[in-house]
Each structure stands twice: as C-alpha cells, then as structure tokens.
Design a protein around this motif. Structure first.
Motif, PDB file in Angstrom:
ATOM      1  N   UNK A 109       0.881  -0.990   0.140  1.00 33.12           N
ATOM      2  CA  UNK A 109       0.170  -0.084   0.022  1.00 33.12           C
ATOM      3  C   UNK A 109       0.671   1.015   0.465  1.00 33.12           C
ATOM      4  N   UNK A 110       0.862   1.964  -0.858  1.00 32.08           N
ATOM      5  CA  UNK A 110       1.884   3.045  -1.217  1.00 32.08           C
ATOM      6  C   UNK A 110       1.755   3.895  -0.241  1.00 32.08           C
ATOM      7  N   UNK A 111      -0.003   5.020  -0.296  1.00 31.05           N
ATOM      8  CA  UNK A 111       0.080   5.937   0.861  1.00 31.05           C
ATOM      9  C   UNK A 111       0.409   5.131   2.221  1.00 31.05           C
ATOM     10  N   UNK A 112       0.316   4.425   2.858  1.00 33.38           N
ATOM     11  CA  UNK A 112       0.837   3.364   4.452  1.00 33.38           C
ATOM     12  C   UNK A 112       2.166   3.936   4.226  1.00 33.38           C
ATOM     13  N   UNK A 113       3.215   3.135   2.873  1.00 32.34           N
ATOM     14  CA  UNK A 113       4.394   2.836   2.914  1.00 32.34           C
ATOM     15  C   UNK A 113       4.927   4.871   3.004  1.00 32.34           C
ATOM     16  N   UNK A 114       4.366   5.796   1.928  1.00 35.70           N
ATOM     17  CA  UNK A 114       5.043   6.907   1.622  1.00 35.70           C
ATOM     18  C   UNK A 114       4.633   7.627   3.362  1.00 35.70           C
ATOM     19  N   UNK A 115       3.587   7.190   3.641  1.00 34.98           N
ATOM     20  CA  UNK A 115       3.741   7.982   4.863  1.00 34.98           C
ATOM     21  C   UNK A 115       4.215   7.564   6.688  1.00 34.98           C
ATOM     22  N   UNK A 116       5.319   6.380   6.413  1.00 36.52           N
ATOM     23  CA  UNK A 116       5.733   6.264   7.203  1.00 36.52           C
ATOM     24  C   UNK A 116       7.396   7.156   7.315  1.00 36.52           C
ATOM     25  N   UNK A 117       7.843   7.001   8.586  1.00 32.58           N
ATOM     26  CA  UNK A 117       8.378   8.017   8.607  1.00 32.58           C
ATOM     27  C   UNK A 117      10.223   7.960   7.237  1.00 32.58           C
ATOM     28  N   UNK A 118      10.322   7.145   7.057  1.00 34.57           N
ATOM     29  CA  UNK A 118      11.172   6.433   6.023  1.00 34.57           C
ATOM     30  C   UNK A 118      11.364   7.553   5.375  1.00 34.57           C
ATOM     31  N   UNK A 119      12.099   8.556   5.161  1.00 33.89           N
ATOM     32  CA  UNK A 119      12.733   9.570   3.878  1.00 33.89           C
ATOM     33  C   UNK A 119      13.228   8.935   2.884  1.00 33.89           C
ATOM     34  N   UNK A 120      14.684   7.559   3.872  1.00 28.76           N
ATOM     35  CA  UNK A 120      14.968   6.525   2.429  1.00 28.76           C
ATOM     36  C   UNK A 120      13.813   5.767   1.216  1.00 28.76           C
ATOM     37  N   UNK A 121      12.911   5.676   1.434  1.00 22.78           N
ATOM     38  CA  UNK A 121      11.992   5.311   0.769  1.00 22.78           C
ATOM     39  C   UNK A 121      11.440   6.218  -0.038  1.00 22.78           C
ATOM     40  N   UNK A 122      11.204   7.335   0.386  1.00 26.78           N
ATOM     41  CA  UNK A 122      10.407   8.033  -0.614  1.00 26.78           C
ATOM     42  C   UNK A 122      11.389   8.357  -1.830  1.00 26.78           C
ATOM     43  N   UNK A 123      13.191   8.561  -1.288  1.00 27.88           N
ATOM     44  CA  UNK A 123      13.707   8.980  -2.058  1.00 27.88           C
ATOM     45  C   UNK A 123      13.793   7.784  -3.040  1.00 27.88           C
TER      46      UNK A 123
END
Length: 190
Positions: A109-123
């Motif tokens: 679930x991309x919304x839950x993934x992006x909503x996490x506190x891990x900026x590395x995943x967004x990068x």
C-alpha cells in the motif's frame, strides 16, 4: 517472506532485513502467486498498491480494440511496477499487467509506505520513477523513427550504448521485439 531479497531491491536499498520486515508489516503488504499469462492488473482499474516482482517475469502492455499489442516493458525479480498509478491516486490504469511466466508478486500500500517516517523509501521511490521515465523516453525515441530499419537501428544503438559493447544478446523474441517497436513481426523479419 524473503526479507533479505526484498532488502536488496531498489525500493528498500539502504534498509537491513529487520528494517525491511518492519516497513513491510506496517505498510500492510501481502504476496500473491500468478500462473503464466494470468492477468495481475487490468486496464481500466484503479490501483492503490505498488508491486515488486519476487519471482518470475511480468509483462506490461497495451492492447487496442483491434487486438494490436504494444509491449511497454518487462519487469524482472526485484523490480517494481504500478508505483506511478498508486502514487497518482485515482488515475485509471492504461495498461494490462500479466505474468509472462509463473510469478510471485509483493503488493505494498503506497499511501501507508509514503506515510511512514522513512525518507529513504521516498527517495528510492523517486529514483525508480525517474529511471522508468527515462526508459519510456527511450522507447519513444525508438518508435519515433518513420521506418522499421530506423527503429531497429535506434534500438540496437541504444542497447550497445547501455551494454558498453557492440556485441550483446537481445533477450526478446522476434514477436516481442516487434511489439516493443510497434511494427509487424513479418515486416521486422524482412
């Protein structure tokens, strides 16, 4: 679930196995197996989850009302698909995604993934999107030539450049190459 393999994917680059496991569980991820030629995602649907191929091979294609097939790309183990549609929220899928061989797919679930506190995943997600944009630009360049010869030369030239050698193996069959270049297979063979 093979967290070591998933940690080695581009999306989870920089995360160890324990961090990957934590992120996947918090994002509500799940896996599903598909048989050869089984549809994974159908054109016209709305997607909320990005997917990573854990095993097998996935084909992304457009088929028009006359049955003409345009292969957009193949997705191999460790690679991601549908992330752009999942991030766009509510955009209807313009392609069919099917397993070209038996495959196991991880949906996140991309919304839950992006909503996490891990900026590395967004990068990492941004990096994946940028690379796919470049690959689609390559395909547009290959199919922009007016002649089949021009399309083939564009494809071969770009492949040689990517491989760093004038000698390489093309992994596509004639039909797959024809579909990728948007030409008739018999005309391509000539």
């Amino acid at each position: 679930m093979d967290y070591k393999f998933i940690s080695g994917t581009q999306l989870f680059s920089g995360a160890d196995e324990k961090e990957t496991e934590r992120i996947i569980k918090s994002a509500g991820a799940y896996t599903r197996n598909y048989g050869k030629e089984e549809i994974i995602l159908r054109e016209g649907t709305i997607v909320s989850a990005a997917a990573i191929v854990l095993s097998g091979r996935v084909r992304i294609e457009q088929i028009d009302v006359w049955g003409n097939r345009n292969i957009i790309s193949y997705v191999l183990p460790g690679e991601m698909f549908a992330e752009a549609y999942a991030c766009a929220r509510g955009v209807v899928l313009m392609v069919d995604v099917s397993a070209s061989e038996p495959s196991e797919i991880l949906f996140i679930d991309i919304n839950r993934l992006i909503g996490s506190d891990n900026i590395m995943l967004v990068k990492n997600l941004l990096s994946i999107a940028a690379e796919k944009n470049i690959n689609l630009s390559r395909k547009i360049t290959h199919t922009a030539a007016k002649t089949i010869r021009g399309r083939v030369l564009s494809f071969l030239s770009d492949t040689a450049l990517q491989k760093g050698s004038r000698s390489f193996t093309i992994t596509l069959s004639r039909q797959q190459m024809a579909d990728y270049l948007c030409v008739d297979r018999s005309a391509l063979s000539n």
